[in-house]
Design a protein around this motif. Structure first.
Motif, PDB file in Angstrom:
ATOM      1  N   UNK A 107       5.135  49.156 -26.734  1.00  0.00           N
ATOM      2  CA  UNK A 107       4.213  50.008 -27.489  1.00  0.00           C
ATOM      3  C   UNK A 107       4.616  51.469 -27.361  1.00  0.00           C
ATOM      4  N   UNK A 108       4.983  51.881 -26.138  1.00  0.00           N
ATOM      5  CA  UNK A 108       5.344  53.266 -25.923  1.00  0.00           C
ATOM      6  C   UNK A 108       6.623  53.647 -26.635  1.00  0.00           C
ATOM      7  N   UNK A 109       7.519  52.665 -26.757  1.00  0.00           N
ATOM      8  CA  UNK A 109       8.809  52.935 -27.415  1.00  0.00           C
ATOM      9  C   UNK A 109       8.756  52.652 -28.910  1.00  0.00           C
ATOM     10  N   UNK A 110       7.606  52.247 -29.400  1.00  0.00           N
ATOM     11  CA  UNK A 110       7.467  51.810 -30.793  1.00  0.00           C
ATOM     12  C   UNK A 110       8.486  50.717 -31.094  1.00  0.00           C
ATOM     13  N   UNK A 111       8.774  49.904 -30.069  1.00  0.00           N
ATOM     14  CA  UNK A 111       9.782  48.848 -30.224  1.00  0.00           C
ATOM     15  C   UNK A 111       9.115  47.597 -30.791  1.00  0.00           C
ATOM     16  N   UNK A 112       8.896  47.637 -32.097  1.00  0.00           N
ATOM     17  CA  UNK A 112       8.166  46.552 -32.746  1.00  0.00           C
ATOM     18  C   UNK A 112       8.912  45.222 -32.658  1.00  0.00           C
ATOM     19  N   UNK A 113      10.202  45.278 -32.937  1.00  0.00           N
ATOM     20  CA  UNK A 113      10.970  44.041 -32.961  1.00  0.00           C
ATOM     21  C   UNK A 113      11.008  43.372 -31.571  1.00  0.00           C
ATOM     22  N   UNK A 114      11.229  44.184 -30.529  1.00  0.00           N
ATOM     23  CA  UNK A 114      11.225  43.642 -29.167  1.00  0.00           C
ATOM     24  C   UNK A 114       9.832  43.108 -28.817  1.00  0.00           C
ATOM     25  N   UNK A 115       8.811  43.860 -29.246  1.00  0.00           N
ATOM     26  CA  UNK A 115       7.440  43.441 -28.984  1.00  0.00           C
ATOM     27  C   UNK A 115       7.132  42.101 -29.636  1.00  0.00           C
ATOM     28  N   UNK A 116       7.630  41.946 -30.865  1.00  0.00           N
ATOM     29  CA  UNK A 116       7.404  40.680 -31.566  1.00  0.00           C
ATOM     30  C   UNK A 116       8.095  39.529 -30.843  1.00  0.00           C
ATOM     31  N   UNK A 117       9.290  39.820 -30.304  1.00  0.00           N
ATOM     32  CA  UNK A 117       9.987  38.763 -29.562  1.00  0.00           C
ATOM     33  C   UNK A 117       9.203  38.365 -28.319  1.00  0.00           C
ATOM     34  N   UNK A 118       8.686  39.391 -27.622  1.00  0.00           N
ATOM     35  CA  UNK A 118       7.882  39.102 -26.433  1.00  0.00           C
ATOM     36  C   UNK A 118       6.642  38.302 -26.835  1.00  0.00           C
ATOM     37  N   UNK A 119       6.062  38.673 -27.988  1.00  0.00           N
ATOM     38  CA  UNK A 119       4.911  37.924 -28.502  1.00  0.00           C
ATOM     39  C   UNK A 119       5.284  36.450 -28.668  1.00  0.00           C
ATOM     40  N   UNK A 120       6.485  36.240 -29.267  1.00  0.00           N
ATOM     41  CA  UNK A 120       6.985  34.874 -29.456  1.00  0.00           C
ATOM     42  C   UNK A 120       7.120  34.130 -28.139  1.00  0.00           C
ATOM     43  N   UNK A 121       7.669  34.795 -27.140  1.00  0.00           N
ATOM     44  CA  UNK A 121       7.807  34.193 -25.810  1.00  0.00           C
ATOM     45  C   UNK A 121       6.439  33.814 -25.239  1.00  0.00           C
ATOM     46  N   UNK A 122       5.481  34.732 -25.433  1.00  0.00           N
ATOM     47  CA  UNK A 122       4.140  34.481 -24.892  1.00  0.00           C
ATOM     48  C   UNK A 122       3.528  33.249 -25.548  1.00  0.00           C
ATOM     49  N   UNK A 123       3.747  33.124 -26.857  1.00  0.00           N
ATOM     50  CA  UNK A 123       3.222  31.956 -27.572  1.00  0.00           C
ATOM     51  C   UNK A 123       3.868  30.690 -27.027  1.00  0.00           C
ATOM     52  N   UNK A 124       5.194  30.755 -26.872  1.00  0.00           N
ATOM     53  CA  UNK A 124       5.937  29.584 -26.410  1.00  0.00           C
ATOM     54  C   UNK A 124       5.460  29.133 -25.028  1.00  0.00           C
ATOM     55  N   UNK A 125       5.166  30.103 -24.177  1.00  0.00           N
ATOM     56  CA  UNK A 125       4.752  29.762 -22.816  1.00  0.00           C
ATOM     57  C   UNK A 125       3.243  29.560 -22.710  1.00  0.00           C
ATOM     58  N   UNK A 126       2.554  29.750 -23.817  1.00  0.00           N
ATOM     59  CA  UNK A 126       1.111  29.491 -23.825  1.00  0.00           C
ATOM     60  C   UNK A 126       0.255  30.593 -23.232  1.00  0.00           C
ATOM     61  N   UNK A 127       0.769  31.821 -23.188  1.00  0.00           N
ATOM     62  CA  UNK A 127      -0.033  32.910 -22.627  1.00  0.00           C
ATOM     63  C   UNK A 127      -0.657  33.803 -23.688  1.00  0.00           C
ATOM     64  N   UNK A 128      -0.433  33.469 -24.954  1.00  0.00           N
ATOM     65  CA  UNK A 128      -0.960  34.353 -26.002  1.00  0.00           C
ATOM     66  C   UNK A 128      -2.472  34.273 -26.113  1.00  0.00           C
ATOM     67  N   UNK A 129      -3.076  33.263 -25.486  1.00  0.00           N
ATOM     68  CA  UNK A 129      -4.534  33.194 -25.555  1.00  0.00           C
ATOM     69  C   UNK A 129      -5.191  33.945 -24.398  1.00  0.00           C
ATOM     70  N   UNK A 130      -4.366  34.492 -23.519  1.00  0.00           N
ATOM     71  CA  UNK A 130      -4.918  35.286 -22.416  1.00  0.00           C
ATOM     72  C   UNK A 130      -5.476  36.597 -22.975  1.00  0.00           C
ATOM     73  N   UNK A 131      -6.657  36.983 -22.502  1.00  0.00           N
ATOM     74  CA  UNK A 131      -7.303  38.192 -23.042  1.00  0.00           C
ATOM     75  C   UNK A 131      -6.450  39.435 -22.828  1.00  0.00           C
ATOM     76  N   UNK A 132      -5.886  39.572 -21.653  1.00  0.00           N
ATOM     77  CA  UNK A 132      -5.060  40.755 -21.363  1.00  0.00           C
ATOM     78  C   UNK A 132      -3.850  40.797 -22.283  1.00  0.00           C
TER      79      UNK A 132
END
Length: 610
Positions: A142-167
């Motif tokens: 977010x601080x680096x405005x690194x959208x593409x990297x952020x989206x990849x991390x989002x993908x990883x979170x989904x894959x590992x099942x952490x995207x439903x975590x509130x934090x």
DNA sequence: GTAGGGTTAG
């Protein structure tokens, strides 16, 4: 490389246990842990670390725990040392990875390292990211405005099942909003529904405020109140939204809410109070701004900046400069680049050329602050409007920063007001504007240029400009005035007859006209481009007049009429408003595109210099 | 051990 952040001239030597033979291993670990928890600086931490390395077995799980604690403490004080600790651990667990990730994500200039470190974590594959990992790496993105990297991390979170975590979800909202993808942020927020925490709401509200969607922010705030009690973060966003809207009464309500409902740490918080100062200034109540500022238990440079900028906005140059002196005399910190924007802006609003030059020099020489475009902008505008057009032009062409359209416009504006300025110079400036704006010049440039031609009676050129505007599809931005009555904001355009109380409003306008004529007022017709104003008095009437009439209709004794206008007030309206303030014995506070005007007893606080 | 806070010219 400097290691210790807390200087300790004479390190205090800890009473470290010097043996650990077999049976007391757990006891030994416990003792070291106790020492760790009591340790106060890096020097002690290093002693404990060295001792741990010397006296414990690296394969013992208790040792791993000790190293985690050491890593945790050192990451707060000395990241480089923390990295060394990490490198010495054979199999770091996810806690250890996360600790370093957090340290990087929280330190400015290390956000990129955080992302790289996260990649390393994935590559090494010994441990998996967990629900703690993602908030850190997403924050860095977010601080680096690194959208593409952020989206990849989002993908990883989904894959590992952490995207439903509130934090994790909240971090995703923050990431997308920071990168300007409000729709994606909304999508995450929407999908959270039942899982939303107060932070989810706060991030969403603040995101709207940041992009200037103040009404949406307040709407979401309203929805949030059905589920959560607002906290300090919420209220700060709400206060900022009020500042953006100029919604004084809502802002006062928010202030009251902070005092009544939030705990004392929130009510005395520097950031909240600074926002309040800013809000009151931008909503036209310098008095309340000053009151909040004076009562602040603690101020930082930004608080002072808000106050100085606010005084400048209201044309209170002397008070702004006094405020600057006070900052220098009473505070231990120095003014910064923005402080000088405020000071220069104050000089500009009063045409204080000498002081402006003095403060510009002071900034460069005494405070070693490199002037930025904003500083040059103030100085150029100040010089040009005060009649020193050549000096202003010289500054624009020699300054080390590339001038933008706005600076050129300041010059053109000044040219249009000074008859002795040559048409050739104006044309050259206009060419520069069209060049620097790459064909996206605002209508104002054309209007100014045509005004210049008109005042030189070059009617053919006036005609060409109109033709050019028509060809380029450029239309004038319509003037619009807002007025808040009993918490409801009413909007008026020029010649507006759409208001339900329009008939009454126009009756008031007639009364105004009669009273003005009775004191010998004759309209000023300087705006030749504005054809409508020639047709009849009512039709082309500028929006602020209609708003003032509506204000008079709803007048409460002792309460000033507050008007917000999107454009600059014209000469004629300024003159008329002064007369109205006298003839109707009413105070009128008007914020135009550039500043505030306080009209009272026939005079304006801007002393007719604006 | 996890998420969210500030400024600026015209």
């Amino acid at each position: 490389m400097v290691l210790a952040t807390t200087p300790t001239p004479r390190p205090h030597h800890l009473p470290l246990p010097n043996t650990n033979n077999g049976d007391s291993r757990t006891h030994h670990h416990a003792h070291l842990l106790r020492l760790l928890n009591e340790c106060t600086d890096m020097s002690q931490l290093k002693q404990i670390h060295a001792h741990t390395l010397r006296t414990t077995s690296p394969t013992n799980p208790h040792t791993l725990f000790l190293h985690s604690r050491i890593l945790h403490f050192s990451s707060l004080a000395d990241i480089n040392y923390a990295f060394r600790v990490f490198d010495q651990v054979e199999k770091p667990n996810s806690f250890m990875w996360n600790t370093l990730l957090r340290a990087c994500a929280r330190s400015s200039e290390r956000e990129e390292q955080a992302i790289l470190f996260y990649c390393k974590m994935l590559e090494e594959g010994d441990v998996f990211p967990d629900e703690y990992t993602f908030p850190f790496v997403l924050r860095a993105c977010a601080y680096l405005f690194a959208l593409s990297e952020g989206k990849q991390a989002h993908g990883n979170a989904v894959k590992l099942g952490f995207d439903s975590d509130v934090y994790v979800s909240n971090s995703l909202i923050h990431l997308y909003a920071s990168c300007g993808c409000l729709e994606l942020a909304e999508k995450v927020f929407e999908e959270m529904r039942e899982r939303r925490s107060i932070v989810s709401w706060n991030v969403m509200i603040d995101s709207y405020v940041r992009v200037g969607e103040f009404e949406t922010a307040l709407k979401v705030f309203g929805e949030m109140q059905k589920v959560f009690e607002p906290d300090g973060y919420t209220m700060q966003s709400v206060i900022n939204a009020c500042a953006g809207l100029g919604a004084l009464y809502l802002g006062m309500w928010a202030h009251g809410y902070v005092l009544r409902k939030c705990d004392s740490t929130v009510a005395s918080d520097v950031l909240i109070n600074s926002s309040l100062v800013d809000m009151y200034c931008k909503c036209g109540s310098l008095k309340l701004a000053q009151q909040v500022f004076d009562r602040m238990p603690k101020r930082d440079v930004t608080s002072w900046n808000y106050m100085i900028l606010g005084l400048a906005l209201h044309g209170q140059a002397e008070a702004a400069l006094k405020c600057f002196d006070c900052l220098v005399e009473t505070e231990s910190f120095a003014p910064n680049s923005i402080t000088f924007v405020g000071v220069l802006s104050a000089c500009n609003h009063r045409g204080m050329v000498e002081e402006g030059r003095k403060f510009f020099d002071m900034m460069v020489k005494d405070y070693r602050i490199e002037p930025r475009l904003e500083h040059y902008g103030c100085l150029v505008d100040l010089l040009a409007r005060a009649g020193f057009i050549d000096e202003a032009l010289n500054l624009v062409t020699t300054m080390p920063v590339k001038p933008d359209t706005v600076i050129w416009r300041s010059l053109l504006d000044a040219c249009s007001k000074q008859h002795e300025a040559s048409i050739e110079l104006s044309e050259e400036v206009a060419r520069q504007i069209l060049k620097s704006s790459e064909g996206h010049a605002s209508s104002g440039v054309y209007v100014l240029l045509s005004r210049i031609y008109a005042s030189a009676s070059r009617w053919n050129d006036v005609g060409s400009i109109r033709k050019l505007m028509a060809e380029d599809g450029i239309t004038k931005e319509p003037g619009c005035s807002l007025i808040e009555i009993d918490g409801i904001i009413h909007e008026f355009f020029a010649g507006d007859t759409s208001h339900p109380r329009s008939r009454e409003i126009f009756r008031v306008l007639d009364t105004i006209k009669e009273k003005l004529e009775a004191v010998g007022y004759a309209p000023e017709c300087s705006h030749l481009i504005d054809e409508k104003r020639w047709q009849s008095v009512g039709v082309g009437l500028h929006s602020e007049r209609i708003a003032i009439a509506f204000g008079l209709l709803n007048l409460k004794p002792g309460v000033p009429i507050r008007i917000f206008k999107n454009l600059r007030i014209c000469n004629d309206c300024h003159k008329v408003t002064k007369l109205i303030s006298e003839l109707f014995d009413v105070e009128i506070i008007m914020r135009d595109r550039a500043r505030f005007h306080h009209f009272k007893d026939g005079v304006c606080s801007c002393t007719d210099y604006w």
